[in-house]
Design an enzyme around this catalytic site. Structure first.
Site, PDB file in Angstrom:
ATOM      1  N   CYS A 189       0.817  -1.225   0.000  1.00 16.22           N
ATOM      2  CA  CYS A 189       0.000   0.000   0.000  1.00 16.22           C
ATOM      3  C   CYS A 189       0.847   1.270   0.000  1.00 16.22           C
ATOM      4  CB  CYS A 189      -0.956  -0.004   1.179  1.00 16.22           C
ATOM      5  SG  CYS A 189      -2.111  -1.370   1.097  1.00 16.22           S
ATOM      6  N   HIS A 207      -3.291   7.523   1.567  1.00 15.61           N
ATOM      7  CA  HIS A 207      -3.676   6.176   1.137  1.00 15.61           C
ATOM      8  C   HIS A 207      -5.086   5.923   1.658  1.00 15.61           C
ATOM      9  CE1 HIS A 207      -3.966   1.980   0.556  1.00 15.61           C
ATOM     10  NE2 HIS A 207      -3.734   1.637   1.819  1.00 15.61           N
ATOM     11  N   ASN A 252     -10.085  -0.090  -0.619  1.00 19.06           N
ATOM     12  CA  ASN A 252      -8.630  -0.016  -0.525  1.00 19.06           C
ATOM     13  C   ASN A 252      -8.030  -0.613  -1.797  1.00 19.06           C
ATOM     14  OD1 ASN A 252      -5.915  -0.300   0.063  1.00 19.06           O
ATOM     15  ND2 ASN A 252      -6.247  -1.071   2.138  1.00 19.06           N
TER      16      ASN A 252
HETATM   17  O1  UT7 Z   1      -3.922  -0.703   3.294  1.00 11.69           O
HETATM   18  C1  UT7 Z   1      -3.026  -1.429   4.053  1.00 11.69           C
HETATM   19  C2  UT7 Z   1      -3.177  -1.104   5.451  1.00 11.69           C
HETATM   20  N1  UT7 Z   1      -4.409  -1.640   5.973  1.00 11.69           N
HETATM   21  C3  UT7 Z   1      -5.109  -0.918   6.817  1.00 11.69           C
HETATM   22  O2  UT7 Z   1      -4.776   0.203   7.063  1.00 11.69           O
HETATM   23  C4  UT7 Z   1      -6.279  -1.551   7.494  1.00 11.69           C
HETATM   24  C5  UT7 Z   1      -6.246  -1.217   8.948  1.00 11.69           C
HETATM   25  N2  UT7 Z   1      -7.319  -1.779   9.727  1.00 11.69           N
HETATM   26  C6  UT7 Z   1      -8.608  -1.447   9.579  1.00 11.69           C
HETATM   27  O3  UT7 Z   1      -8.966  -0.706   8.711  1.00 11.69           O
HETATM   28  C7  UT7 Z   1      -9.602  -1.975  10.600  1.00 11.69           C
HETATM   29  O4  UT7 Z   1      -8.909  -2.623  11.638  1.00 11.69           O
HETATM   30  C8  UT7 Z   1     -10.657  -2.927  10.006  1.00 11.69           C
HETATM   31  C9  UT7 Z   1     -11.624  -2.154   9.130  1.00 11.69           C
HETATM   32  C10 UT7 Z   1      -9.960  -4.004   9.199  1.00 11.69           C
HETATM   33  C11 UT7 Z   1     -11.461  -3.604  11.128  1.00 11.69           C
HETATM   34  O5  UT7 Z   1     -12.012  -2.636  11.983  1.00 11.69           O
HETATM   35  P1  UT7 Z   1     -11.919  -2.830  13.576  1.00 11.69           P
HETATM   36  O6  UT7 Z   1     -12.668  -1.738  14.192  1.00 11.69           O
HETATM   37  O7  UT7 Z   1     -10.453  -2.947  13.901  1.00 11.69           O
HETATM   38  O8  UT7 Z   1     -12.712  -4.159  13.806  1.00 11.69           O
HETATM   39  P2  UT7 Z   1     -12.219  -5.540  14.471  1.00 11.69           P
HETATM   40  O9  UT7 Z   1     -11.251  -6.226  13.579  1.00 11.69           O
HETATM   41  O10 UT7 Z   1     -11.789  -5.270  15.860  1.00 11.69           O
HETATM   42  O11 UT7 Z   1     -13.568  -6.330  14.496  1.00 11.69           O
HETATM   43  C12 UT7 Z   1     -14.667  -5.933  15.325  1.00 11.69           C
HETATM   44  C13 UT7 Z   1     -15.769  -6.974  15.211  1.00 11.69           C
HETATM   45  C14 UT7 Z   1     -15.285  -8.406  15.454  1.00 11.69           C
HETATM   46  O12 UT7 Z   1     -16.284  -9.058  16.164  1.00 11.69           O
HETATM   47  P3  UT7 Z   1     -16.120  -9.330  17.753  1.00 11.69           P
HETATM   48  O13 UT7 Z   1     -14.866 -10.137  17.896  1.00 11.69           O
HETATM   49  O14 UT7 Z   1     -16.010  -7.976  18.356  1.00 11.69           O
HETATM   50  O15 UT7 Z   1     -17.363 -10.075  18.094  1.00 11.69           O
HETATM   51  C15 UT7 Z   1     -15.185  -8.984  14.064  1.00 11.69           C
HETATM   52  O16 UT7 Z   1     -15.383 -10.377  14.052  1.00 11.69           O
HETATM   53  O17 UT7 Z   1     -16.303  -6.964  13.876  1.00 11.69           O
HETATM   54  C16 UT7 Z   1     -16.325  -8.291  13.359  1.00 11.69           C
HETATM   55  N3  UT7 Z   1     -16.131  -8.222  11.907  1.00 11.69           N
HETATM   56  C17 UT7 Z   1     -17.138  -8.065  11.042  1.00 11.69           C
HETATM   57  N4  UT7 Z   1     -18.463  -7.950  11.203  1.00 11.69           N
HETATM   58  C18 UT7 Z   1     -19.216  -7.777  10.107  1.00 11.69           C
HETATM   59  C19 UT7 Z   1     -14.968  -8.263  11.232  1.00 11.69           C
HETATM   60  N5  UT7 Z   1     -15.209  -8.146   9.915  1.00 11.69           N
HETATM   61  C20 UT7 Z   1     -16.538  -8.015   9.767  1.00 11.69           C
HETATM   62  C21 UT7 Z   1     -17.368  -7.835   8.659  1.00 11.69           C
HETATM   63  N6  UT7 Z   1     -18.697  -7.725   8.872  1.00 11.69           N
HETATM   64  N7  UT7 Z   1     -16.912  -7.757   7.394  1.00 11.69           N
END
Ligand code: UT7
Length: 320
Positions: free
Chosen positions: A113, A247, A277
Site C-alpha cells: 500500500c 492512502h 482499498n
Molecule cells: O492498506 C493497508 C493497510 N491496511 C489498513 O490500514 C487496514 C487497517 N485496519 C482497519 O482498517 C480496521 O482494523 C478494520 C476495518 C480491518 C477492522 O475494523 P476494527 O474496528 O479494527 O474491527 P475488528 O477487527 O476489531 O472487528 C470488530 C468486530 C469483530 O467481532 P467481535 O470479535 O467484536 O465479536 C469482528 O469479528 O467486527 C467483526 N467483523 C465483522 N463484522 C461484520 C470483522 N469483519 C466483519 C465484517 N462484517 N466484514
C-alpha cells in the site's frame, strides 16, 4: 538552480464493475452498516475476468499522458507500483512500456500500500540525479484476485483500479514539484499483513491475511509522523498543507491522521467510500479524482502518505 520533478499530468482508470456493500452482504456474513462504520467503504470496483493489472495501468497511463499533453515517446522511464502483477515476471511496467512505446527503461516497485509513495520517491531520485527527464509513475492493482472470499474481515475492504502521474524535470527556483520524501520500513511486523503464498514458498499466488486492528494502530501512529518528517525536510509545517492525499484504506485512519496533524478535514481528499482499498493505486486514484473535481490550484502544497504490508510507509510533499 534546483532540479525538481514537476507534476505535469494525472489520470486514472477504474474497472466498469461496481460492487456495492449490499452485494458483499450476499457473499459473506457482513452488513453495509458494519463496512461503512468500520472502514468508510460503500463500494469498490472489480476488474472483469481476463482484465489484468497491466490493462488498468495502461488506461491510467494514457489518461495521465493526455492530461500532460505528452506523447508516450517523450517518457524515458516507467515505474509501476503494484503487488498484483499480471505474472511473476516480466514487470507490469515493461508490459505497459511495450504497449505504449515509451523510451528508456521500465520496472516495478513492490511496497504494497506504500508502493505509490515509494515509486514517486524513486522517480524523484532518477529525475534529481539527471538520469531521467520525464517519468510515468503508475499505481495499479487487482487486489480482488488475492482475496480470501471466506474471510469477511478482509474481503470487504479491497478493490481494483489504477492511477498514474507524469513527472517532468525542471531546473528552476525549486519552489514547485516534489519538495521532499520520507520512506520507512520495519520487517519485524511482517506477520501483520501478508499474502500466504508466492513463487519461492508455495508456488501459488496465496491470499491476503491481515491483523486489521494491529495495522490500524501502527497506521495512526506512523502516518502523521512520516508526513511531518517529509514536511520538515521541505522546510514546511502541517499549517502549510493545502491538501493531504492519503492512502485510502479506512476513513477512520484518514481522519485520525489529519487530526494528529491538525489539518481540518476540508483539506483532506477522501475517495475510500467509492474505491475501497486499492493498495498502491489508491493515492494516484485520489489525486486524479480530486483534480477532475477542480480541487487543486497552482502553488498548493500536497502531502501524500501511505502505510501497508512490510510494514512499509512513507510520504511525499509536492507543490503544484
Ligand atoms: O492498506 C493497508 C493497510 N491496511 C489498513 O490500514 C487496514 C487497517 N485496519 C482497519 O482498517 C480496521 O482494523 C478494520 C476495518 C480491518 C477492522 O475494523 P476494527 O474496528 O479494527 O474491527 P475488528 O477487527 O476489531 O472487528 C470488530 C468486530 C469483530 O467481532 P467481535 O470479535 O467484536 O465479536 C469482528 O469479528 O467486527 C467483526 N467483523 C465483522 N463484522 C461484520 C470483522 N469483519 C466483519 C465484517 N462484517 N466484514
Amino acid at each position: 538552480m534546483t532540479r525538481r520533478a514537476i507534476l505535469r499530468g494525472v489520470g486514472h482508470y477504474l474497472p466498469e464493475r461496481v460492487v456495492e456493500n449490499a452485494e458483499m452482504e450476499t457473499m459473506v456474513d457482513t452488513t453495509d452498516a458494519w463496512i461503512k462504520s468500520r472502514s468508510g467503504i460503500e463500494r469498490r470496483h472489480f476488474a472483469a475476468e481476463g482484465q489484468l493489472t497491466s490493462d488498468l495501468a495502461l488506461r491510467a497511463a494514457q489518461a495521465a499522458l493526455a492530461d500532460a499533453g505528452m506523447e508516450p515517446a517523450e517518457i524515458d522511464a516507467v515505474v509501476v507500483a503494484t503487488s498484483t502483477p499480471d505474472t511473476t515476471f516480466p514487470s507490469v511496467a515493461t508490459i505497459v512500456q511495450g504497449k505504449l512505446r515509451t523510451s528508456g527503461f521500465a520496472f516495478d516497485v513492490q511496497a504494497v500500500c506504500a508502493g505509490f509513495v515509494y515509486a514517486m520517491a524513486t522517480a524523484n531520485s532518477f529525475i534529481q540525479s539527471g538520469q531521467s527527464q520525464r517519468v510515468l509513475v503508475i499505481g495499479a492493482e487487482t487486489f480482488s484476485r488475492i482475496m480470501n472470499w471466506e474471510d469477511r474481515t478482509t474481503c470487504v475492504l479491497f478493490g481494483d483500479g489504477a492511477g498514474a502521474v507524469v513527472l517532468e524535470a525542471e531546473e528552476g527556483s525549486g519552489e514547485t514539484g516534489i519538495l521532499a520524501t520520507d520512506l520507512n520500513s520495519d520487517g519485524r511486523f511482517r506477520d501483520l499483513l501478508y499474502v500466504d503464498g508466492g513463487v519461492s514458498s508455495t508456488q501459488t499466488t496465496g491470499v491476503l491475511v491481515m491483523q486489521g486492528k494491529e495495522v490500524f494502530r501502527h497506521a495512526v501512529e506512523k502516518l502523521a509522523q512520516t508526513a511531518e518528517t517529509a514536511l520538515d525536510r521541505a522546510g514546511l509545517t502541517p499549517d502549510d498543507v493545502d491538501w493531504i492525499v492519503p492512502h485510502q484504506a479506512n476513513s477512520r485512519i484518514i481522519t485520525r491522521t489529519a487530526q494528529k496533524m491538525n489539518v481540518p478535514m476540508e483539506r483532506v481528499v477522501m475517495t475510500v467510500q467509492d474505491h475501497g482499498n486499492t493498495s498502491a493505486a489508491s493515492i494516484p486514484l485520489a489525486l486524479s479524482v480530486a483534480k477532475q473535481n477542480g480541487k487543486f490550484k497552482p502553488g498548493q502544497v500536497l502531502v501524500m502518505e501511505a502505510i501497508g504490508g512490510g510494514l512499509a510507509w512513507g510520504a511525499v510533499v509536492l507543490r503544484l
